[in-house]
Write a protein that holds these residues in place. Structure first.
Motif, PDB file in Angstrom:
ATOM      1  N   HIS A 168      -7.306  -4.249  -9.679  1.00 32.90           N
ATOM      2  CA  HIS A 168      -8.091  -3.208  -9.005  1.00 32.90           C
ATOM      3  C   HIS A 168      -7.509  -2.949  -7.614  1.00 32.90           C
ATOM      4  CE1 HIS A 168     -11.563  -1.105  -7.313  1.00 32.90           C
ATOM      5  NE2 HIS A 168     -11.974  -0.924  -8.563  1.00 32.90           N
ATOM      6  N   PRO A 169      -7.544  -1.697  -7.154  1.00 29.65           N
ATOM      7  CA  PRO A 169      -7.001  -1.381  -5.822  1.00 29.65           C
ATOM      8  C   PRO A 169      -7.583  -2.234  -4.707  1.00 29.65           C
ATOM      9  CG  PRO A 169      -7.429   0.638  -7.035  1.00 29.65           C
ATOM     10  CD  PRO A 169      -7.952  -0.485  -7.883  1.00 29.65           C
ATOM     11  N   ILE A 170      -8.868  -2.625  -4.816  1.00 26.36           N
ATOM     12  CA  ILE A 170      -9.463  -3.439  -3.757  1.00 26.36           C
ATOM     13  C   ILE A 170      -8.791  -4.810  -3.683  1.00 26.36           C
ATOM     14  CG2 ILE A 170     -11.310  -4.502  -5.141  1.00 26.36           C
ATOM     15  CD1 ILE A 170     -13.150  -4.190  -2.759  1.00 26.36           C
ATOM     16  N   LEU A 171      -8.299  -5.301  -4.829  1.00 26.38           N
ATOM     17  CA  LEU A 171      -7.587  -6.578  -4.834  1.00 26.38           C
ATOM     18  C   LEU A 171      -6.254  -6.453  -4.117  1.00 26.38           C
ATOM     19  CD1 LEU A 171      -7.245  -9.494  -5.634  1.00 26.38           C
ATOM     20  CD2 LEU A 171      -6.553  -8.750  -7.927  1.00 26.38           C
ATOM     21  N   LEU A 172      -5.604  -5.316  -4.263  1.00 28.22           N
ATOM     22  CA  LEU A 172      -4.339  -5.096  -3.551  1.00 28.22           C
ATOM     23  C   LEU A 172      -4.552  -5.155  -2.040  1.00 28.22           C
ATOM     24  CD1 LEU A 172      -2.835  -2.179  -5.692  1.00 28.22           C
ATOM     25  CD2 LEU A 172      -2.238  -4.615  -5.764  1.00 28.22           C
ATOM     26  N   ILE A 173      -5.700  -4.633  -1.593  1.00 25.41           N
ATOM     27  CA  ILE A 173      -6.018  -4.693  -0.161  1.00 25.41           C
ATOM     28  C   ILE A 173      -6.160  -6.145   0.287  1.00 25.41           C
ATOM     29  CG2 ILE A 173      -7.744  -4.107   1.588  1.00 25.41           C
ATOM     30  CD1 ILE A 173      -8.361  -1.593  -0.027  1.00 25.41           C
ATOM     31  N   PHE A 174      -6.855  -6.951  -0.513  1.00 23.40           N
ATOM     32  CA  PHE A 174      -7.030  -8.362  -0.178  1.00 23.40           C
ATOM     33  C   PHE A 174      -5.694  -9.099  -0.176  1.00 23.40           C
ATOM     34  CE2 PHE A 174     -11.518  -7.663  -0.824  1.00 23.40           C
ATOM     35  CZ  PHE A 174     -12.124  -8.641  -0.046  1.00 23.40           C
ATOM     36  N   ILE A 175      -4.795  -8.743  -1.097  1.00 21.31           N
ATOM     37  CA  ILE A 175      -3.477  -9.397  -1.134  1.00 21.31           C
ATOM     38  C   ILE A 175      -2.700  -9.093   0.143  1.00 21.31           C
ATOM     39  CG2 ILE A 175      -1.244  -9.401  -2.298  1.00 21.31           C
ATOM     40  CD1 ILE A 175      -2.724  -8.973  -4.935  1.00 21.31           C
ATOM     41  N   ILE A 176      -2.727  -7.833   0.579  1.00 19.61           N
ATOM     42  CA  ILE A 176      -2.041  -7.458   1.821  1.00 19.61           C
ATOM     43  C   ILE A 176      -2.640  -8.191   3.017  1.00 19.61           C
ATOM     44  CG2 ILE A 176      -1.594  -5.540   3.403  1.00 19.61           C
ATOM     45  CD1 ILE A 176      -1.504  -3.693   0.932  1.00 19.61           C
ATOM     46  N   VAL A 177      -3.989  -8.237   3.059  1.00 19.69           N
ATOM     47  CA  VAL A 177      -4.664  -8.937   4.157  1.00 19.69           C
ATOM     48  C   VAL A 177      -4.316 -10.417   4.150  1.00 19.69           C
ATOM     49  CG1 VAL A 177      -6.923  -9.614   5.058  1.00 19.69           C
ATOM     50  CG2 VAL A 177      -6.549  -7.276   4.285  1.00 19.69           C
ATOM     51  N   SER A 178      -4.194 -11.014   2.955  1.00 19.33           N
ATOM     52  CA  SER A 178      -3.890 -12.447   2.864  1.00 19.33           C
ATOM     53  C   SER A 178      -2.499 -12.750   3.429  1.00 19.33           C
ATOM     54  CB  SER A 178      -3.998 -12.919   1.416  1.00 19.33           C
ATOM     55  OG  SER A 178      -2.936 -12.419   0.625  1.00 19.33           O
ATOM     56  N   PHE A 179      -1.535 -11.840   3.216  1.00 20.28           N
ATOM     57  CA  PHE A 179      -0.210 -12.024   3.789  1.00 20.28           C
ATOM     58  C   PHE A 179      -0.266 -11.957   5.316  1.00 20.28           C
ATOM     59  CE2 PHE A 179       1.709 -10.932  -0.394  1.00 20.28           C
ATOM     60  CZ  PHE A 179       2.640 -11.964  -0.452  1.00 20.28           C
ATOM     61  N   LEU A 180      -1.052 -11.013   5.821  1.00 19.05           N
ATOM     62  CA  LEU A 180      -1.121 -10.812   7.266  1.00 19.05           C
ATOM     63  C   LEU A 180      -1.875 -11.930   7.970  1.00 19.05           C
ATOM     64  CD1 LEU A 180      -1.850  -6.954   7.334  1.00 19.05           C
ATOM     65  CD2 LEU A 180       0.346  -8.120   7.702  1.00 19.05           C
ATOM     66  N   THR A 181      -2.835 -12.534   7.282  1.00 16.38           N
ATOM     67  CA  THR A 181      -3.680 -13.561   7.913  1.00 16.38           C
ATOM     68  C   THR A 181      -3.297 -14.986   7.518  1.00 16.38           C
ATOM     69  OG1 THR A 181      -5.292 -13.344   6.101  1.00 16.38           O
ATOM     70  CG2 THR A 181      -5.621 -11.971   8.054  1.00 16.38           C
ATOM     71  N   GLY A 182      -2.275 -15.130   6.698  1.00 19.11           N
ATOM     72  CA  GLY A 182      -1.834 -16.474   6.318  1.00 19.11           C
ATOM     73  C   GLY A 182      -2.768 -17.176   5.344  1.00 19.11           C
ATOM     74  N   THR A 183      -3.486 -16.415   4.522  1.00 21.65           N
ATOM     75  CA  THR A 183      -4.423 -17.008   3.554  1.00 21.65           C
ATOM     76  C   THR A 183      -3.990 -16.723   2.122  1.00 21.65           C
ATOM     77  OG1 THR A 183      -5.804 -15.000   3.668  1.00 21.65           O
ATOM     78  CG2 THR A 183      -6.374 -16.838   5.148  1.00 21.65           C
ATOM     79  N   PHE A 184      -2.673 -16.582   1.925  1.00 20.32           N
ATOM     80  CA  PHE A 184      -2.173 -16.232   0.593  1.00 20.32           C
ATOM     81  C   PHE A 184      -2.458 -17.332  -0.422  1.00 20.32           C
ATOM     82  CE2 PHE A 184       1.244 -15.877  -2.604  1.00 20.32           C
ATOM     83  CZ  PHE A 184       0.968 -14.600  -3.065  1.00 20.32           C
ATOM     84  N   ILE A 185      -2.340 -18.601   0.003  1.00 26.94           N
ATOM     85  CA  ILE A 185      -2.593 -19.713  -0.925  1.00 26.94           C
ATOM     86  C   ILE A 185      -4.053 -19.692  -1.378  1.00 26.94           C
ATOM     87  CG2 ILE A 185      -2.710 -22.222  -1.153  1.00 26.94           C
ATOM     88  CD1 ILE A 185      -0.303 -22.441   0.653  1.00 26.94           C
ATOM     89  N   GLU A 186      -4.959 -19.438  -0.447  1.00 27.39           N
ATOM     90  CA  GLU A 186      -6.381 -19.354  -0.812  1.00 27.39           C
ATOM     91  C   GLU A 186      -6.607 -18.256  -1.838  1.00 27.39           C
ATOM     92  OE1 GLU A 186      -9.133 -19.107   2.356  1.00 27.39           O
ATOM     93  OE2 GLU A 186      -8.179 -20.654   3.562  1.00 27.39           O
ATOM     94  N   LEU A 187      -5.970 -17.105  -1.616  1.00 28.62           N
ATOM     95  CA  LEU A 187      -6.152 -15.996  -2.547  1.00 28.62           C
ATOM     96  C   LEU A 187      -5.592 -16.331  -3.915  1.00 28.62           C
ATOM     97  CD1 LEU A 187      -7.161 -13.119  -2.939  1.00 28.62           C
ATOM     98  CD2 LEU A 187      -4.900 -12.307  -2.254  1.00 28.62           C
ATOM     99  N   MET A 188      -4.456 -17.042  -3.970  1.00 28.71           N
ATOM    100  CA  MET A 188      -3.883 -17.409  -5.260  1.00 28.71           C
ATOM    101  C   MET A 188      -4.796 -18.385  -6.007  1.00 28.71           C
ATOM    102  SD  MET A 188      -1.202 -15.656  -5.799  1.00 28.71           S
ATOM    103  CE  MET A 188      -2.141 -14.350  -4.986  1.00 28.71           C
ATOM    104  N   VAL A 189      -5.446 -19.283  -5.265  1.00 35.63           N
ATOM    105  CA  VAL A 189      -6.411 -20.201  -5.889  1.00 35.63           C
ATOM    106  C   VAL A 189      -7.571 -19.405  -6.479  1.00 35.63           C
ATOM    107  CG1 VAL A 189      -8.102 -22.028  -5.433  1.00 35.63           C
ATOM    108  CG2 VAL A 189      -5.799 -22.190  -4.459  1.00 35.63           C
ATOM    109  N   ILE A 190      -8.059 -18.444  -5.706  1.00 32.19           N
ATOM    110  CA  ILE A 190      -9.170 -17.605  -6.178  1.00 32.19           C
ATOM    111  C   ILE A 190      -8.771 -16.833  -7.429  1.00 32.19           C
ATOM    112  CG2 ILE A 190     -10.606 -15.610  -5.618  1.00 32.19           C
ATOM    113  CD1 ILE A 190     -10.551 -16.547  -2.693  1.00 32.19           C
ATOM    114  N   LEU A 191      -7.592 -16.210  -7.398  1.00 30.75           N
ATOM    115  CA  LEU A 191      -7.149 -15.403  -8.540  1.00 30.75           C
ATOM    116  C   LEU A 191      -6.926 -16.267  -9.775  1.00 30.75           C
ATOM    117  CD1 LEU A 191      -4.683 -12.806  -6.961  1.00 30.75           C
ATOM    118  CD2 LEU A 191      -7.057 -12.521  -7.630  1.00 30.75           C
ATOM    119  N   GLY A 192      -6.429 -17.479  -9.575  1.00 28.38           N
ATOM    120  CA  GLY A 192      -6.249 -18.390 -10.704  1.00 28.38           C
ATOM    121  C   GLY A 192      -7.577 -18.724 -11.371  1.00 28.38           C
TER     122      GLY A 192
END
Length: 286
Positions: free
Chosen positions: A13-37
């Motif tokens: 979903h497009p809203i998920l793409l926004i969260f992925i971009i935000v996670s890169f900018l805020t250094g929370t990419f690992i957290e997002l990958m855990v959530i998506l898993g």
């Protein structure tokens, strides 16, 4: 056999793409990958159970803290199948808890990751059990309502209830709780989804009727209906229950009663396009 028979088509979903971009900018990419898993594992529970019952599945739409499995079977399959497919998602979280326990005992994964996964596994489970459509909690409410009310009313009521619940959560967060952008976006997203579903409710009901007309609906009982001769077909269809066949008894002036099968009514509506003819006239012409 194709890969699609074993693995679902996954959309983001497009809203998920926004969260992925935000996670890169805020250094929370690992957290997002855990959530998506966790979310993906949750949705695979729905997918696997639906495949066991040989449902037709279009794909899975992923968004943060949840997802939606798109099927062609809503309202057409036995109620117990729909309930089992719905609860199969939350049930997956029990396996995740057991996996995390195993990993923590064997020290194969850093404890910080284990704690993070445990927190999000609990949060996603509780979030998906909220009584909001199309979350699992909202689906269970709809399935219960559809055993008590006509299909159309049950669907309308669950959407109205979900919209009100989303508004309450948004107000509570803005006034009584510390503001969290991610939570605000999630409930705003759910509110918009329900608003869209409310606009599309008529087409959802027409699809339910078409499945019924083509004999694709599971029927296990009979529920007679008595209607006035001046009733229109859509008003009668609005009182159709899932899993029930409806012999229709038409009352004419002078206490005269005639019967008509629901399939004749559906044929008159979809094939002959008698959208504005009263049921009495249709019955007399048979």
């Amino acid at each position: 056999m194709t890969l699609r028979n074993f693995f679902p088509v996954i959309h983001i979903h497009p809203i998920l793409l926004i969260f992925i971009i935000v996670s890169f900018l805020t250094g929370t990419f690992i957290e997002l990958m855990v959530i998506l898993g966790i979310v993906l594992f949750h949705e695979l529970g729905h997918f696997t159970m639906a495949k066991i019952f040989k449902w037709r599945i279009r794909g899975i739409m992923l968004w943060v803290f949840g997802g939606v499995m798109d099927t062609d079977e809503n309202g057409t399959k036995p109620l117990f199948e729909e309930i089992l497919v719905t609860i199969a998602g939350p049930f997956q979280h029990l396996f995740i808890y057991m996996l995390l326990l195993f990993l923590s005992v064997n020290s194969t994964v850093p404890s910080s990751i284990i704690e993070l996964a445990f927190f999000y596994n609990s949060a996603i489970l509780l979030f998906n059990l909220l009584p909001i459509w199309p979350l699992d909690g909202g689906k269970l409410i709809f399935q219960i309502l559809s055993t008590l009310l006509p299909y159309r009313k049950a669907y309308d009521y669950v959407i109205i209830f979900s919209i009100c619940t989303c508004i309450v959560f948004l107000i509570v967060q803005l006034i009584f709780m510390p503001f969290t952008l991610s939570a605000f976006i999630l409930f705003l997203f759910l509110l918009m989804e329900n608003r869209s579903d409310w606009k599309q409710r008529y087409y959802v009901f027409i699809r339910f009727l078409l499945r019924r007309y083509h004999g694709e609906t599971y029927i296990k009982g009979v529920r007679p209906m008595e209607v006035s001769h001046d009733s229109f077909l859509m008003d009668i269809f609005s009182n159709f229950h899932r899993e029930k066949r409806h012999p229709i008894y038409v009352t004419f002036p002078g206490d005269i009663r005639e019967s008509i099968d629901e399939m004749d009514c559906l044929h008159s509506y979809f094939h002959e396009r008698n959208y504005s003819k009263p049921i009495g006239e249709i019955t007399s012409n048979l």
